[in-house]
Structure formats: C-alpha cells, structure tokens
Design a protein around this motif. Sequence first.
Motif, PDB file in Angstrom:
ATOM      1  N   ALA A 122       0.646  -1.093  -0.074  1.00 47.89           N
ATOM      2  CA  ALA A 122       0.097   0.001   0.096  1.00 47.89           C
ATOM      3  C   ALA A 122       0.878   1.107  -0.006  1.00 47.89           C
ATOM      4  O   ALA A 122       0.537   2.080  -0.519  1.00 47.89           O
ATOM      5  N   GLN A 123       1.968   1.256   0.901  1.00 46.12           N
ATOM      6  CA  GLN A 123       2.645   2.489   0.666  1.00 46.12           C
ATOM      7  C   GLN A 123       3.503   2.612  -0.740  1.00 46.12           C
ATOM      8  O   GLN A 123       3.706   3.765  -1.102  1.00 46.12           O
ATOM      9  N   SER A 124       3.952   1.372  -1.061  1.00 47.49           N
ATOM     10  CA  SER A 124       4.491   1.473  -2.460  1.00 47.49           C
ATOM     11  C   SER A 124       3.567   2.184  -3.513  1.00 47.49           C
ATOM     12  O   SER A 124       4.041   2.853  -4.307  1.00 47.49           O
ATOM     13  N   ALA A 125       2.323   1.730  -3.605  1.00 46.73           N
ATOM     14  CA  ALA A 125       1.271   2.356  -4.454  1.00 46.73           C
ATOM     15  C   ALA A 125       1.156   3.706  -4.264  1.00 46.73           C
ATOM     16  O   ALA A 125       0.923   4.486  -5.225  1.00 46.73           O
ATOM     17  N   ALA A 126       0.963   4.123  -3.060  1.00 52.12           N
ATOM     18  CA  ALA A 126       0.953   5.588  -2.703  1.00 52.12           C
ATOM     19  C   ALA A 126       2.016   6.257  -3.176  1.00 52.12           C
ATOM     20  O   ALA A 126       1.847   7.559  -3.900  1.00 52.12           O
ATOM     21  N   ARG A 127       3.212   6.003  -3.117  1.00 53.00           N
ATOM     22  CA  ARG A 127       4.352   6.674  -3.380  1.00 53.00           C
ATOM     23  C   ARG A 127       4.299   6.683  -5.084  1.00 53.00           C
ATOM     24  O   ARG A 127       4.923   7.703  -5.652  1.00 53.00           O
ATOM     25  N   GLN A 128       4.175   5.468  -5.619  1.00 53.93           N
ATOM     26  CA  GLN A 128       3.821   5.628  -7.139  1.00 53.93           C
ATOM     27  C   GLN A 128       3.143   6.555  -7.808  1.00 53.93           C
ATOM     28  O   GLN A 128       2.848   7.231  -8.645  1.00 53.93           O
ATOM     29  N   GLY A 129       1.836   6.667  -7.034  1.00 53.87           N
ATOM     30  CA  GLY A 129       0.923   7.663  -7.444  1.00 53.87           C
ATOM     31  C   GLY A 129       1.476   9.074  -7.104  1.00 53.87           C
ATOM     32  O   GLY A 129       1.037   9.833  -7.792  1.00 53.87           O
ATOM     33  N   VAL A 130       1.872   9.299  -6.116  1.00 53.59           N
ATOM     34  CA  VAL A 130       2.480  10.535  -5.785  1.00 53.59           C
ATOM     35  C   VAL A 130       3.620  11.051  -6.723  1.00 53.59           C
ATOM     36  O   VAL A 130       3.586  12.065  -7.341  1.00 53.59           O
ATOM     37  N   GLU A 131       4.551  10.170  -7.161  1.00 51.91           N
ATOM     38  CA  GLU A 131       5.507  10.301  -8.212  1.00 51.91           C
ATOM     39  C   GLU A 131       4.791  10.832  -9.317  1.00 51.91           C
ATOM     40  O   GLU A 131       5.259  11.585 -10.149  1.00 51.91           O
ATOM     41  N   ALA A 132       3.649  10.148  -9.858  1.00 52.37           N
ATOM     42  CA  ALA A 132       3.125  10.118 -10.985  1.00 52.37           C
ATOM     43  C   ALA A 132       2.255  11.722 -10.927  1.00 52.37           C
ATOM     44  O   ALA A 132       2.405  12.302 -12.276  1.00 52.37           O
TER      45      ALA A 132
ATOM     46  N   VAL B 104      -3.849   5.064   0.345  1.00 52.43           N
ATOM     47  CA  VAL B 104      -4.531   4.011  -0.166  1.00 52.43           C
ATOM     48  C   VAL B 104      -4.952   3.270   0.966  1.00 52.43           C
ATOM     49  O   VAL B 104      -4.253   3.278   2.220  1.00 52.43           O
ATOM     50  N   ARG B 105      -6.404   2.744   0.845  1.00 51.18           N
ATOM     51  CA  ARG B 105      -6.869   2.022   2.015  1.00 51.18           C
ATOM     52  C   ARG B 105      -7.400   0.589   1.367  1.00 51.18           C
ATOM     53  O   ARG B 105      -7.854   0.472   0.452  1.00 51.18           O
ATOM     54  N   GLY B 106      -7.143  -0.623   2.432  1.00 50.88           N
ATOM     55  CA  GLY B 106      -7.700  -1.766   2.053  1.00 50.88           C
ATOM     56  C   GLY B 106      -7.437  -2.518   3.401  1.00 50.88           C
ATOM     57  O   GLY B 106      -7.295  -2.023   4.507  1.00 50.88           O
TER      58      GLY B 106
END
Length: 140
Positions: free
Chosen positions: A56-66, A111-113
């Motif tokens: 979830a943290q990696s997905a949030a970082r990828q989203g922020v970078e994009a 990201v929540r899950g």
Amino acid sequence: MRARAPRGLRTFIRNRRLRGERGAASVEFAVLALVVLALVFTAIQVGLYFHARKVAQSAARQGVEAGRQFGASEGDGVAQAQTFLNRFGSSVRGASVSSAGSTTEEIRITVRGSVATLVPGVTLDVVQHADAPVERWTNP
C-alpha cells in the motif's frame, strides 16, 4: 531405621506409579503442538500484515510520483496508484485510492484496504499515504 514394605507391595506401588503416567506424553505433545501452531500462524499473519502495508505504501508513492510531475493532475496519481495495486496488490483486499487532502502545491495519495487473515472474522485494515510538493515552474 525404617521398616521396609514387603516385596510384593513394593512391586505393586512401582507398577501403579508407572501406570499413572501412561498417556501423559501424548497429552503434553498435543498441548505443545497447539501452542506451536498458534505461534506459527501468528508469525504468518504478522508477515501478511506488514507485506500489505508495504504494498500500500509503494502504491501511494507511485501515485505521488506520477501526480507531482509538471503538467500532471491528481487523477494521474490516483490512476498510477490503482495500476500498481492491480499489478502487485493482491495482498491488499478491497483497496481504494484517493487524493483527498491534496492542494495546488502538494499532492497526497491515500491507499486503504484490508489484509488477508488466517482467522475467520478478524479484519485488519491498512491505511498508507504519501505526499510531496507538486513540480512547477517559477520565475527567479
């Protein structure tokens, strides 16, 4: 000096003691096996939880970078985080991505899950976010 019991009585007492312990090892093993299994399942569950947090943290970082790149929008960041979760996020169930809390100068992806659990009825939730300033051109 103590009086000794007759030989037949001593044999009877010794045999009685030995019979009283019969089956104790099986009970001790069963109890110990339950404790060991509980520890193993707890270790696996902790591993699943921390793995889901990391994904979830990696997905949030990828989203922020994009989303922070020059000319990109919050929607681009959310889409990138969702793409990452679709590809690698099988450990985060029911994941949702939002850009709530973002401003014109900073982007924030959340990201929540929930985590897959080994115990029925137990739910473990994961909430991770990342934020960074948005790239922009300025005149010196």
